[in-house]
Motif scaffolding. Structure first.
Motif, short mmCIF file in Angstrom:
data_model
loop_
_atom_site.label_atom_id
_atom_site.label_comp_id
_atom_site.label_asym_id
_atom_site.label_seq_id
_atom_site.Cartn_x
_atom_site.Cartn_y
_atom_site.Cartn_z
N MET A 1 0.83 -1.00 0.02
CA MET A 1 -0.10 0.04 -0.03
C MET A 1 0.71 1.32 0.02
N GLU A 2 0.51 2.13 -0.81
CA GLU A 2 1.24 3.24 -0.94
C GLU A 2 0.89 4.55 0.08
N CYS A 3 1.76 5.18 0.91
CA CYS A 3 1.34 6.16 1.87
C CYS A 3 0.46 7.28 1.22
N ASP A 4 -0.60 7.71 1.63
CA ASP A 4 -1.25 8.98 1.03
C ASP A 4 -0.73 10.31 1.53
N VAL A 5 0.19 10.26 2.43
CA VAL A 5 0.80 11.59 3.00
C VAL A 5 2.06 11.78 2.21
N CYS A 6 2.97 10.58 2.00
CA CYS A 6 4.45 11.11 1.51
C CYS A 6 4.61 10.17 0.34
N ARG A 12 2.70 -3.44 6.63
CA ARG A 12 1.57 -3.89 7.41
C ARG A 12 1.78 -4.49 8.71
N TRP A 13 1.04 -4.25 9.81
CA TRP A 13 1.36 -4.71 10.97
C TRP A 13 0.87 -6.09 11.22
N PRO A 14 1.61 -6.99 11.71
CA PRO A 14 1.12 -8.53 12.00
C PRO A 14 -0.04 -8.18 12.98
N MET A 15 -1.14 -8.89 12.70
CA MET A 15 -2.46 -8.98 13.39
C MET A 15 -2.74 -10.25 13.62
N LEU A 16 -3.41 -10.52 14.88
CA LEU A 16 -4.15 -11.88 15.16
C LEU A 16 -5.58 -11.70 14.79
N TRP A 25 -1.75 -0.34 8.41
CA TRP A 25 -0.63 -0.25 7.63
C TRP A 25 0.24 1.13 8.21
N SER A 26 1.51 0.99 8.16
CA SER A 26 2.22 2.25 8.85
C SER A 26 3.54 2.60 7.82
N CYS A 27 3.59 3.88 7.80
CA CYS A 27 4.53 4.30 7.04
C CYS A 27 5.90 4.55 7.75
N SER A 28 6.98 4.13 7.49
CA SER A 28 8.20 4.00 8.31
C SER A 28 8.80 5.36 8.11
N TRP A 29 8.41 6.48 6.94
CA TRP A 29 9.03 7.57 6.80
C TRP A 29 8.37 8.68 7.64
N CYS A 30 7.20 8.75 7.43
CA CYS A 30 6.33 9.90 8.15
C CYS A 30 5.44 9.57 9.26
N PHE A 71 7.40 6.15 22.30
CA PHE A 71 7.15 4.86 21.83
C PHE A 71 7.07 5.00 20.34
N GLY A 72 7.59 4.39 19.29
CA GLY A 72 7.84 4.32 17.87
C GLY A 72 6.94 3.33 17.37
N ILE A 73 7.57 2.13 16.84
CA ILE A 73 6.97 0.92 16.29
C ILE A 73 7.77 -0.58 16.71
N PHE A 74 7.09 -1.47 16.79
CA PHE A 74 7.74 -2.79 17.10
C PHE A 74 8.70 -2.51 17.92
N ASP A 75 8.41 -2.43 19.26
CA ASP A 75 9.44 -2.46 20.42
C ASP A 75 10.45 -1.47 20.36
N THR A 76 10.45 -0.39 19.62
CA THR A 76 11.30 0.64 19.46
C THR A 76 10.96 1.89 19.86
N THR A 77 11.70 2.75 20.81
CA THR A 77 11.57 4.07 20.80
C THR A 77 11.74 4.89 19.47
N LEU A 78 11.64 6.20 19.44
CA LEU A 78 11.98 6.91 18.26
C LEU A 78 13.21 7.16 18.03
N CYS A 79 14.29 7.00 19.36
CA CYS A 79 15.57 7.16 19.23
C CYS A 79 16.33 5.80 18.82
N GLY A 80 15.46 4.79 18.82
CA GLY A 80 16.23 3.51 18.30
C GLY A 80 16.29 2.46 19.54
N ILE A 81 15.99 2.67 20.61
CA ILE A 81 16.29 1.73 21.78
C ILE A 81 15.15 0.53 21.49
N GLN A 82 15.81 -0.70 21.41
CA GLN A 82 14.74 -1.56 21.31
C GLN A 82 14.69 -2.46 22.44
N GLU A 83 13.66 -2.91 22.94
CA GLU A 83 13.43 -3.81 24.00
C GLU A 83 12.29 -4.67 24.07
#
Length: 132
Positions: A1-6, A12-16, A25-30, A71-83
């Motif tokens: 899917m193409e981002c309508d913003v950028c 696609r997020w994995p979903m149960l 769906w998320s855009c990793s750029w914007c 909190f960013g996405i997928f267990d990661t902060t915006l600054c890149g810490i992953q836990e």
């Protein structure tokens, strides 16, 4: 899917499987999100939010208590810490606070700058409601 913003490719997020089949769906750029399916919409595109209202505070056992990370996405902060097991809290991450992570603040500003002014209006992103 193409981002309508950028215009970049979204992932696609994995979903149960659930009662209401919905894809996120998320855009990793914007960091724009698009929800497809669900109970109320076929396509829902949340509107632009300013930096102080867009990010939740990250929560994880490995994060220090004295620094507030976004909190960013997928267990990661915006600054890149992953836990493992990191999640957003129910509280906003407030970049103006003294204990806000400077690197998260900088990343949030960069992401915010990626949203064109034309896409920041209340009705800039179009959601499509299911027809009865």
């Amino acid at each position: 899917m193409e981002c309508d913003v950028c215009g970049r490719v979204m992932w696609r997020w994995p979903m149960l499987p659930g009662l209401w089949e919905e894809e996120i769906w998320s855009c990793s750029w914007c960091h724009a999100a698009t929800h497809v399916g669900g109970e109320w919409f076929e396509v829902a595109r949340p509107m632009y939010l300013p930096v102080g209202m867009r990010w939740e505070r990250a929560v994880a056992d490995g994060l220090p208590d004295n620094v507030s990370h976004a909190f960013g996405i997928f267990d990661t902060t915006l600054c890149g810490i992953q836990e493992a097991g990191m999640s957003p809290s129910k509280y906003w991450w407030l970049p103006e606070r003294e204990n806000a992570c400077g690197a998260c603040r900088q990343a949030a500003g960069v992401i915010d700058d990626r949203w064109p002014q034309a896409m920041r209006g209340e009705n800039a992103r179009v959601s499509v409601a299911r027809r009865p």
